[in-house]
Motif scaffolding. Structure first.
Motif, PDB file in Angstrom:
ATOM      1  N   PRO A   7       0.532  -0.967   0.046  1.00  0.00           N
ATOM      2  CA  PRO A   7      -0.177  -0.058   0.460  1.00  0.00           C
ATOM      3  C   PRO A   7       0.675   1.177  -0.449  1.00  0.00           C
ATOM      4  O   PRO A   7       0.555   2.383  -0.598  1.00  0.00           O
ATOM      5  CB  PRO A   7      -0.797  -0.195   1.181  1.00  0.00           C
ATOM      6  N   PHE A   8       1.894   0.513   0.413  1.00  0.00           N
ATOM      7  CA  PHE A   8       3.155   1.657   0.116  1.00  0.00           C
ATOM      8  C   PHE A   8       3.104   3.013  -0.806  1.00  0.00           C
ATOM      9  O   PHE A   8       3.802   4.299  -1.359  1.00  0.00           O
ATOM     10  CB  PHE A   8       4.393   2.037   1.164  1.00  0.00           C
ATOM     11  N   ALA A   9       3.451   1.923  -2.156  1.00  0.00           N
ATOM     12  CA  ALA A   9       4.300   1.837  -3.042  1.00  0.00           C
ATOM     13  C   ALA A   9       3.612   3.429  -3.959  1.00  0.00           C
ATOM     14  O   ALA A   9       1.690   3.728  -3.909  1.00  0.00           O
ATOM     15  CB  ALA A   9       4.496   1.105  -4.009  1.00  0.00           C
ATOM     16  N   LEU A  10       4.181   4.898  -4.069  1.00  0.00           N
ATOM     17  CA  LEU A  10       3.465   5.255  -5.115  1.00  0.00           C
ATOM     18  C   LEU A  10       2.561   5.181  -6.268  1.00  0.00           C
ATOM     19  O   LEU A  10       1.610   5.319  -6.202  1.00  0.00           O
ATOM     20  CB  LEU A  10       4.031   6.748  -5.556  1.00  0.00           C
ATOM     21  N   ILE A  11       3.400   4.227  -7.085  1.00  0.00           N
ATOM     22  CA  ILE A  11       2.632   3.341  -8.118  1.00  0.00           C
ATOM     23  C   ILE A  11       3.250   1.937  -8.598  1.00  0.00           C
ATOM     24  O   ILE A  11       3.951   1.641  -7.881  1.00  0.00           O
ATOM     25  CB  ILE A  11       3.456   4.217  -9.542  1.00  0.00           C
ATOM     26  N   GLY A  12       1.745   1.282  -8.806  1.00  0.00           N
ATOM     27  CA  GLY A  12       1.576   0.115  -8.789  1.00  0.00           C
ATOM     28  C   GLY A  12       2.153  -0.486  -9.668  1.00  0.00           C
ATOM     29  O   GLY A  12       2.336  -0.101 -10.887  1.00  0.00           O
ATOM     30  N   ALA A  13       2.858  -1.998  -9.968  1.00  0.00           N
ATOM     31  CA  ALA A  13       3.132  -2.470 -11.024  1.00  0.00           C
ATOM     32  C   ALA A  13       2.323  -2.233 -12.291  1.00  0.00           C
ATOM     33  O   ALA A  13       2.422  -2.348 -13.225  1.00  0.00           O
ATOM     34  CB  ALA A  13       3.173  -4.358 -10.389  1.00  0.00           C
ATOM     35  N   GLY A  14       0.943  -2.327 -11.521  1.00  0.00           N
ATOM     36  CA  GLY A  14      -0.133  -2.430 -12.687  1.00  0.00           C
ATOM     37  C   GLY A  14       0.185  -0.559 -13.977  1.00  0.00           C
ATOM     38  O   GLY A  14      -0.798  -0.604 -14.200  1.00  0.00           O
TER      39      GLY A  14
END
Lengths: 296, 292
Positions: free
Chosen positions: B58-65
């Motif tokens: 939930p912390f990542a600014l941008i997800g893998a998708g």
């Protein structure tokens, strides 16, 4: 000269022109239902038909035997006590740190701490549900902290504390503003005189500032008390009364008794009891506050 | 940084000590501010991500998708955002207008008529302020639902909002009228041939502006965010206000995190935008409302 009429006819006309519309709506929505509510407690109304049988004090007897009600009442008192205490401590500290002191970003801090107050309890509850069930768990797992790696919302004790935490987060910014107004109102002469007399640090806080802040305390405690007693939205969307009904506060209990279990008479008897508790507590608090107020 | 003489900081000794205290204070406030604002940030960054990425981190600014606004498009449609927003606006707007107008008139009557009935009305309103909403809601549903069949109308909700907000508004107008509005202006208006209502509308009401501003903010916020009363009155989806539609949306999609986050941001946005532009007024209004 009397601006609202000299003759009786004129006075009646003024009454209907100015006072009647607002008073009428107020009576219809607040006073009549309030009185009618007492009547409901003596009936067995089921919420659907017009049929109501008078059952005497049966609903009050049922109230005394309703274990869930007393559990939720005790839980609510604990919640109210902790919330009022913590909200005001945090609000007071923020207020103290952010009043008048020369500090970068003062307005940013004030506005930031106040933001949660603008948002409805439904949305706040959902936001924190996400934080407690995913964000915190992720943090706990990542850092290897056992205490945080399972959702607090799944544990009865911790779920109760999530309610307190979110309440403090929501209300302390509002109380901060009221305390700031209070600090700003303290006369400089008084503080100067105190420092000439040698009152500094803790002595200044205890003997000068705290007594002069009593009116602010009265307002803040009154506001937090009534808000905490009536809390429903956050309870509904953050914990939903779960796990195992362990975080059901009294407002939610009354709601479910009446609208889910369809025991309107008992629900209303419990609501009347809640009213009595709130009335007594706010009465005591205002009385004590007035007694302790100091003339500056 | 504003340099101002301030009442709580007259202690002038100890330059170094002062600086250390200031730095410590500042650090404390930054940590506190993080605690206050991070929940919002979490919701916002995750509203642009796919469910899988949210669960993973939930912390990542941008997800893998990747970064996407699909959640918004879908949430906007599914929660019928415009409809709910319109309902909220209509209900909040009309309730606020009504309570402001009517409470100012009641308070005017109470203060100027100086009559027994005015005093009775005032006492009743003050006393009613300690009644918790939960003590009224069941009979309210009984009267307006089972007997008068008035539920499921937006106008019924407006009527009730107005009634519940009346006492506090009358109380505040009453205080202001007593202290801040001189009679001489009204008398002059009468001499010039103004009628009673005209005098109120043209002379008195404009003078009440500071209190009116406070009450507009306090009442509108309350109406906009209220959940319990609307949920009792409005049972049909096309009538839902924003809090109601958020709640029902969450019930339907609770496991689709990205969608939920987008819906929450959509609900937050109107208030945050308003707060951004009217920050000073809103804060002043909330304080004035509490202190009086």
């Amino acid at each position: 000269m009397d601006s609202l009429g000299r003759t009786t006819g004129d006075k009646i006309k003024s009454f209907f022109m100015f006072a009647f519309p607002g008073t009428f709506i107020f009576l219809c929505v607040v006073i009549i239902p309030f009185i009618y509510g007492f009547y409901l407690t003596f009936t067995d109304w089921n919420g659907v038909g017009a049929i109501k049988n008078i059952v005497g004090f049966e609903n009050y007897a049922a109230l005394l035997k309703d274990v869930d009600f007393w559990t939720s009442m005790v839980l609510t008192l604990k919640y109210v006590f902790l919330s009022v205490l913590l909200v005001n401590i945090v609000g007071f500290i923020f207020g103290y740190l952010l009043s008048g002191r020369i500090l970068a970003g003062q307005n940013f801090f004030r506005a930031g701490f106040f933001t949660p107050n603008l948002i409805g309890g439904v949305v706040l509850g959902f936001i924190w549900q996400f934080v407690f069930s995913r964000v915190l768990v992720q943090m706990g797992k990542g850092a290897g902290i056992a205490f945080m790696s399972k959702s607090w919302l799944a544990d009865p004790d911790k779920a109760f504390w999530t309610l307190v935490i979110v309440t403090v987060w929501q209300l302390s910014g509002y109380m901060m503003l009221i305390y700031i107004a209070g600090f700003t109102g303290i006369s400089e002469d008084v503080l100067e005189a105190a420092s000439i007399d040698g009152a500094t640090g803790w002595a200044r806080m205890r003997d000068i500032i705290l007594p002069l802040m009593v009116p602010s305390f009265v307002i803040c405690i009154f506001l937090t008390l009534s808000r905490a007693f009536m809390v429903y939205d956050i309870n509904l969307t953050l914990t939903g009364g779960e796990p195992y009904g362990s975080t059901r506060l009294v407002a939610m209990h009354v709601y479910e008794k009446a609208f889910t279990a369809r025991k309107y008479g008992i629900g209303q008897a419990e609501a009347v009891f809640l009213f009595a508790v709130v009335a007594i507590i706010s009465g005591i608090q205002v009385y004590l506050g007035k007694k302790r107020e100091v003339e500056a | 940084m504003a340099v101002q003489k301030n009442s709580l900081d007259t202690n002038q000794i100890g330059g170094v000590r002062r600086v250390i205290i200031n730095i410590a204070t500042f650090a404390l406030l930054i940590i506190a501010a993080l605690f206050y604002l991070v929940p919002f940030a979490m919701v916002i960054i995750n509203s642009f991500k796919e469910k899988r990425d949210i669960i993973k981190n939930p912390f990542a600014l941008i997800g893998a998708g990747g970064f996407g606004v699909e959640n918004y498009v879908k949430a906007f449609k599914q929660m019928e955002f415009l409809k709910a927003f319109g309902n909220s606006l209509f209900i909040t707007g009309l309730s606020t207008l009504l309570v402001i107008t009517l409470s100012a008139m009641v308070a005017y009557y109470i203060v100027r008529s100086n009559s027994v009935i005015g005093k009775v009305i005032f006492a009743m309103m003050i006393a009613s302020m300690i009644i918790p909403f939960q003590s009224i809601m069941i009979p309210l549903v009984s009267i307006y639902g089972a007997q008068l069949n008035m539920l499921n109308h937006r106008l019924s909700l407006i009527f009730m909002h107005t009634g519940f907000a009346m006492s506090m508004s009358v109380f505040m107008y009453n205080g202001f009228l007593k202290s801040g509005v001189p009679r001489s202006l009204e008398e002059a208006a009468y001499i010039d041939g103004c009628g009673k209502f005209q005098t109120f509308r043209m002379i008195v009401f404009p003078l009440l502006k500071p209190t009116t501003a406070t009450l507009v903010i306090l009442n509108a916020m309350q109406f906009w965010n209220d959940y319990l009363l609307p949920s009792l009155v409005l049972g049909k989806k096309p009538l839902f206000t924003l809090p109601l539609s958020t709640y029902s949306f969450y019930g339907t999609y609770s496991s689709d995190y990205g969608l939920i986050m987008a819906a929450l941001v959509l609900t937050l946005l109107p208030i945050l935008i308003l707060y951004f532009f009217l920050q000073k007024q809103i804060i002043a209004g909330m304080v004035a409302g509490a202190v009086k």
